[in-house]
Design a protein around this motif. Sequence first.
Motif, PDB file in Angstrom:
ATOM      1  N   CYS A   8       3.660-109.953  39.351  1.00  0.00           N
ATOM      2  CA  CYS A   8       2.907-109.643  38.155  1.00  0.00           C
ATOM      3  C   CYS A   8       3.737-109.999  36.927  1.00  0.00           C
ATOM      4  O   CYS A   8       4.899-109.604  36.818  1.00  0.00           O
ATOM      5  CB  CYS A   8       2.568-108.148  38.155  1.00  0.00           C
ATOM      6  N   ASN A  10       3.026-108.986  34.028  1.00  0.00           N
ATOM      7  CA  ASN A  10       2.927-107.857  33.114  1.00  0.00           C
ATOM      8  C   ASN A  10       4.011-106.817  33.393  1.00  0.00           C
ATOM      9  O   ASN A  10       4.711-106.380  32.486  1.00  0.00           O
ATOM     10  CB  ASN A  10       1.532-107.227  33.231  1.00  0.00           C
ATOM     11  N   CYS A  11       4.147-106.425  34.675  1.00  0.00           N
ATOM     12  CA  CYS A  11       5.107-105.366  34.998  1.00  0.00           C
ATOM     13  C   CYS A  11       6.203-105.841  35.956  1.00  0.00           C
ATOM     14  O   CYS A  11       7.082-105.072  36.318  1.00  0.00           O
ATOM     15  CB  CYS A  11       4.381-104.156  35.595  1.00  0.00           C
ATOM     16  N   CYS A  30      -2.660-106.997  40.251  1.00  0.00           N
ATOM     17  CA  CYS A  30      -1.445-106.230  40.470  1.00  0.00           C
ATOM     18  C   CYS A  30      -1.802-104.833  40.995  1.00  0.00           C
ATOM     19  O   CYS A  30      -2.669-104.159  40.440  1.00  0.00           O
ATOM     20  CB  CYS A  30      -0.668-106.127  39.167  1.00  0.00           C
ATOM     21  N   CYS A  33      -0.343-102.205  37.965  1.00  0.00           N
ATOM     22  CA  CYS A  33      -0.929-102.095  36.628  1.00  0.00           C
ATOM     23  C   CYS A  33      -2.322-102.733  36.550  1.00  0.00           C
ATOM     24  O   CYS A  33      -2.997-102.617  35.530  1.00  0.00           O
ATOM     25  CB  CYS A  33      -0.005-102.734  35.591  1.00  0.00           C
TER      26      CYS A  33
HETATM   27 ZN   LIG Z   1       1.555-105.335  37.138  1.00  0.00          ZN
END
Ligand SMILES: [Zn+2]
Length: 124
Positions: A8, A10-11, A30, A33
């Motif tokens: 991911c 994002n995280c 994901c 998240c």
């Molecule tokens: Zn994530």
Amino acid sequence: MPIYEFMCHNCERRSSFLVRNLSAPFAPECSLCGSDNLSRVISSFAYHKSLQTVWEESGEPVGRVGENYYRDPRNIGRWTEKRFRDMGQEMPSRIQDQIQAAREVTLPEPLKDMESVSPSAAYD
Ligand SMILES: [Zn+2]
């Protein structure tokens, strides 16, 4: 069923997905998240396999190289592996990745688009 691993953006958590239907559109999210901004990562075990291990798992090349030889995806890359083994060299992981990707002929289209390494990069 193949398992694909994604990271991911994002995280930065990695998620594994069992792909049940290879012909269906595949849009992983994901597991932490819920972001769909994921990139496929080649499973780390592939990087650490020795060529000998790869060779033993895929077996000796079968049959003769002929018209039908490369219709069997398991034969893709065999001779590249053999060449490295004959030279006593460890095959670079990115070439292993290319071979692995080529053997996964049932990759869904969205995954093909995520491949970051072009085939020619293996030979420069
Ligand atoms: Zn994530």
